[in-house]
Write an enzyme that holds these catalytic residues in place. Structure first.
Site, PDB file in Angstrom:
ATOM      1  CB  ILE A   1      -0.863  -0.019   1.281  1.00 54.11           C
ATOM      2  CG1 ILE A   1      -1.845  -1.285   1.451  1.00 54.11           C
ATOM      3  CG2 ILE A   1      -1.915   1.438   0.983  1.00 54.11           C
ATOM      4  CD1 ILE A   1      -2.629  -1.465   0.210  1.00 54.11           C
TER       5      ILE A   1
ATOM      6  N   GLY B   1     -10.367   1.657  -3.192  1.00 51.38           N
ATOM      7  CA  GLY B   1      -9.103   1.462  -3.496  1.00 51.38           C
ATOM      8  C   GLY B   1      -8.443   0.697  -2.541  1.00 51.38           C
ATOM      9  CD  GLU B   2      -8.280   0.504   2.240  1.00 51.29           C
ATOM     10  OE1 GLU B   2      -8.436  -0.681   2.701  1.00 51.29           O
ATOM     11  OE2 GLU B   2      -8.948   1.430   3.016  1.00 51.29           O
ATOM     12  N   GLY B   3      -6.150  -1.403  -3.050  1.00 47.66           N
ATOM     13  CA  GLY B   3      -5.815  -2.645  -3.474  1.00 47.66           C
ATOM     14  C   GLY B   3      -7.156  -3.650  -3.127  1.00 47.66           C
TER      15      GLY B   3
ATOM     16  CB  ILE C   1      -6.099  -3.507   2.063  1.00 54.50           C
ATOM     17  CG1 ILE C   1      -5.218  -4.270   1.315  1.00 54.50           C
ATOM     18  CG2 ILE C   1      -5.518  -2.782   3.166  1.00 54.50           C
ATOM     19  CD1 ILE C   1      -5.967  -5.255   0.133  1.00 54.50           C
TER      20      ILE C   1
END
Length: 351
Positions: A63, A316-318, A97
């Site tokens: 991240i 987001g955040e992966g 995440i």
């Protein structure tokens, strides 16, 4: 390693592994093509890993976080302090995440490239301190070339750590209040696209907020128009430290031979920059999902990308890429563990 390391050659896909994996798919006890994209993605991973039966036991998630000076223009629903606060949440295990990484058994790394929170020092976070966030790109370049190159290298360093740890798949995530504005501006500049087509609510702007955000991006594009043909300078003019780190990470993965699973809109824009800088990296990129941000679909189409999931995500955040990992693992399991017609003594053609 040359100074402009991001231009170095990318690793070649193992075409023998691709051919042998495709041949294996034809021999498994099922009608040819009946597992759809699970078949093609397993074959693709075989080529990237250089083995007929790919596996995804070791997943690495980095991240990248950074603040954005353009937030001063009133383009975000949240204050900048949230970026630094979320860093603690990531390493404390409370972010989305963090939960996903735990459930996947993935290694989670958090890299702070530069936030507005002064003297931030959190156990478990790598603080690179490139600057207190970027400058306001509506008034000047977001970052200097030196800062941009440090951010690119920060992404590359994460990949080198991932490779040393045996990672078979790399996911880059991002955190940065204001970064959908930066990503939209970057995409508009690179694709010469109308701003309204690529600008959305981000973390929760209303219609008036989205309209204002688009106007800010229009001003920034006019300011930096002379350098629009230079992808690297456009990244430095309009991007964020975390976006540059993602670009560096994706390019390093292709050079080091580590498959990438790209996350949402911001990560996909970073992938677009990476492909513009070094087109051969495209082969190493898989795409996790199509998100809710309106520009995401357009950038995916430009890259010829077929994402694995579409769940209306905009976190987001992966997180979207992480959610696709079980699907990829199951694709590998089916490919590697199903019996062939010969092994199962099953007829391989209709009577």
């Amino acid at each position: 390693m040359t100074q402009a390391w991001w231009l170095n050659p990318c690793k070649s896909v193992d075409t023998d592994a691709v051919e042998n994996a495709a041949a294996r798919q034809q021999q498994l006890t099922k009608p040819a093509g009946s597992l759809g994209r699970l078949e093609s993605v397993a074959v693709q991973l075989a080529g990237l890993q250089g083995q007929v039966k790919p596996t995804l036991d070791h997943v690495w998630i980095s991240i990248f976080a950074g603040d954005h000076g353009v937030v001063a223009e009133g383009v975000s629903a949240f204050p900048q302090e949230v970026t630094g606060q979320m860093l603690l949440n990531f390493v404390s295990g409370g972010a989305a995440i963090s939960v996903l990484a735990r459930q996947l058994g993935a290694q989670l790394e958090v890299v702070d490239l530069g936030t507005v929170t002064p003297s931030l020092s959190l156990p478990g976070v790598r603080h690179l301190n490139i600057g207190p966030g970027t400058a306001n790109f509506a008034k000047g370049a977001a970052m200097t070339r030196a800062q941009g190159e440090l951010a690119l290298q920060g992404g590359r360093d994460s990949v080198l750590r991932a490779k040393a740890a045996g990672a078979q798949l790399f996911i880059g995530g991002e955190m940065g209040i204001g970064n959908t504005t930066a990503a939209s501006a970057l995409a508009c500049a690179l694709l010469d696209c109308p701003v309204v087509h690529l600008t959305g609510p981000g973390t929760g702007l209303n219609a008036e907020g989205v309209s204002h955000k688009a106007q800010v991006i229009e001003r920034a594009l006019a300011l930096h128009a002379a350098q629009r043909g230079d992808a690297l300078q456009t990244l430095f003019n309009l991007g964020g430290f975390e976006i540059a780190a993602l670009v560096g990470a994706y390019l390093a993965c292709a050079q080091e031979g580590v498959a990438v699973l790209v996350d949402g809109f911001i990560c996909t824009v970073a992938a677009l920059v990476a492909v513009r800088l070094n087109p051969a990296c495209r082969e190493w990129l898989l795409f996790g999902h199509r998100g809710a941000e309106p520009g995401h679909r357009h950038v995916l189409e430009t890259l010829g990308a077929e994402p694995l999931l579409e769940l209306g995500l905009r976190l987001g955040e992966g997180s979207g890429a992480a959610l696709a990992v079980p699907l990829l693992r199951l694709a590998c399991d089916l490919h590697g563990q199903m019996a062939t017609f010969a092994e199962a003594a099953v007829a391989d053609r209709p009577a």
